[in-house]
Scaffold this active site. Structure first.
Site, mmCIF file in Angstrom:
data_model
loop_
_atom_site.group_PDB
_atom_site.id
_atom_site.type_symbol
_atom_site.label_atom_id
_atom_site.label_comp_id
_atom_site.label_asym_id
_atom_site.label_seq_id
_atom_site.Cartn_x
_atom_site.Cartn_y
_atom_site.Cartn_z
ATOM 1 N N HIS A 1 -22.380 26.735 0.810
ATOM 2 C CA HIS A 1 -21.857 27.272 0.045
ATOM 3 C C HIS A 1 -21.157 25.332 -0.068
ATOM 4 O O HIS A 1 -21.740 24.825 -1.408
ATOM 5 C CB HIS A 1 -20.617 27.518 0.017
HETATM 6 O O1 RIB Z 1 -16.796 31.523 0.935
HETATM 7 C C1 RIB Z 1 -17.310 29.787 1.693
HETATM 8 C C2 RIB Z 1 -16.443 29.179 2.025
HETATM 9 O O2 RIB Z 1 -16.299 30.375 3.566
HETATM 10 C C3 RIB Z 1 -17.021 28.061 3.061
HETATM 11 O O3 RIB Z 1 -16.652 27.529 2.658
HETATM 12 C C4 RIB Z 1 -17.376 28.782 3.829
HETATM 13 O O4 RIB Z 1 -17.100 27.306 4.881
HETATM 14 C C5 RIB Z 1 -16.965 29.792 4.739
HETATM 15 O O5 RIB Z 1 -16.225 29.756 5.732
#
Ligand code: RIB
Ligand code: CA
Length: 314
Positions: free
Chosen positions: A244
């Site tokens: 992500h």
């Molecule tokens: O939903 C994805 C996010 O939450 C990202 O920033 C990842 O680090 C997770 O903890």
């Protein structure tokens, strides 16, 4: 060479935060002014420690890493599920020998943005975790928004549904009030929601391509990402964990890798299943002016080529 873009990275490392930090530190196009940490994936003392270890591992111990907010503005504390109890899976990165920074993330954001305004400059703020630190800085002094070139945040979920509730993405769920403050601040906002980050899937073949590159950090990076590989093909269509947070940094480096949409985005704040949901008006149904550019499509092969090349070169 053009002047590097000044950026602050606000984060909760976290495996994918750590890979995003590596990408930023490996990129001469960016000047990382500092890394502010926040409670999120793991408690705040751990995200601070992990951030310190990541910059040391990257060979950049001079990049300051600051402590930040330890809890959301309101609502329950939510922790990450996919980065292990310590936030970095089973990987033990060496401790940093750099002196601990004492300044608080909110003061650091304030100081940098106020200085930027005073000097008619702007700073890009990358937010890779819950938005608490930036929201508190903006609540204390809303005029700071004038110093922000853009807030680029891994946040939200629209067509995909959520990853922690049926409607909510983790970073927004962990502090929806903060997200709402940031969305309303008036600075340009770019969101990397699950809709785009689910396309950044670190499949076994892609991880193999990193393994095949011979860099100082590649073996440990592969270990981190392999731990994070959730093998959830039912959800993603293929095995592998979505990277992500590196999408935020990739947007700054190669915006052409992304397809975007404009939307007016608000956050569900009422208790219940809609808590933390990002609601996007993509079709001007509300009559509100769009307040966010939403990353929507990713050129995944181009993204992974960029990411792996930069990590391997560190
Ligand atoms: O939903 C994805 C996010 O939450 C990202 O920033 C990842 O680090 C997770 O903890
Ligand atoms: Ca994160």
């Amino acid at each position: 060479m053009t002047t590097p873009l000044p950026v602050l990275i606000d984060c909760d490392p976290g495996v994918d935060d750590s890979i995003a930090i590596l990408l930023a530190l490996a990129s001469p196009e960016l000047e990382v002014l500092g890394i502010t940490t926040v409670a999120g994936n793991v408690p705040a003392d751990r995200t601070l420690e992990n951030g310190r270890r990541v910059v040391a591992w990257a060979g950049r111990p001079e990049v300051p890493v600051y402590p930040g907010c330890t809890a959301p503005l309101l609502g329950p504390v939510v922790r990450g599920k996919y980065s292990g109890a310590g936030g970095l899976g089973g990987t033990l990165l060496p401790e940093s020998a750099a002196p601990a920074e004492r300044d608080h993330a909110v003061d650091v954001l304030t100081r940098h943005l106020a200085a930027a305004i005073a000097e008619s400059r702007k700073i890009t703020v990358c937010v890779l975790g819950p938005m608490t630190n930036l929201a508190v800085a903006l609540a204390r002094d809303p005029s700071l928004a004038a110093g922000i070139a853009q807030v680029v945040a891994m946040a939200g979920a629209f067509s995909t549904g959520g990853n922690r509730t049926p409607t909510a993405e983790f970073n927004v769920l962990a502090d929806p009030h903060a997200a709402e403050i940031v969305l309303r601040c008036g600075a340009p906002i770019v969101l990397a929601p699950l809709d785009v980050t689910f396309q950044a899937l670190a499949t076994p073949e892609r991880v193999q391509a990193l393994k095949a590159r011979d860099g100082r950090l590649t073996r440990t990076a592969v270990e981190l990402i392999t731990f994070y590989d959730r093998n959830d093909p039912a959800r993603y269509g293929e095995p592998g964990g979505p990277l992500h947070d590196p999408c935020v940094i990739a947007w700054l480096l190669r915006p052409k890798l992304f397809g975007t949409r404009e939307a007016y985005v608000t956050v569900g704040l009422q208790p219940g299943l809609g808590y933390g949901q990002t609601i996007g008006d993509f079709f001007k149904l509300t009559g509100e002016t769009p307040n966010a550019t939403v990353l929507w499509k990713l050129n995944a092969p181009g993204f992974f080529d960029l990411l792996w090349d930069r990590i391997a070169a560190l």
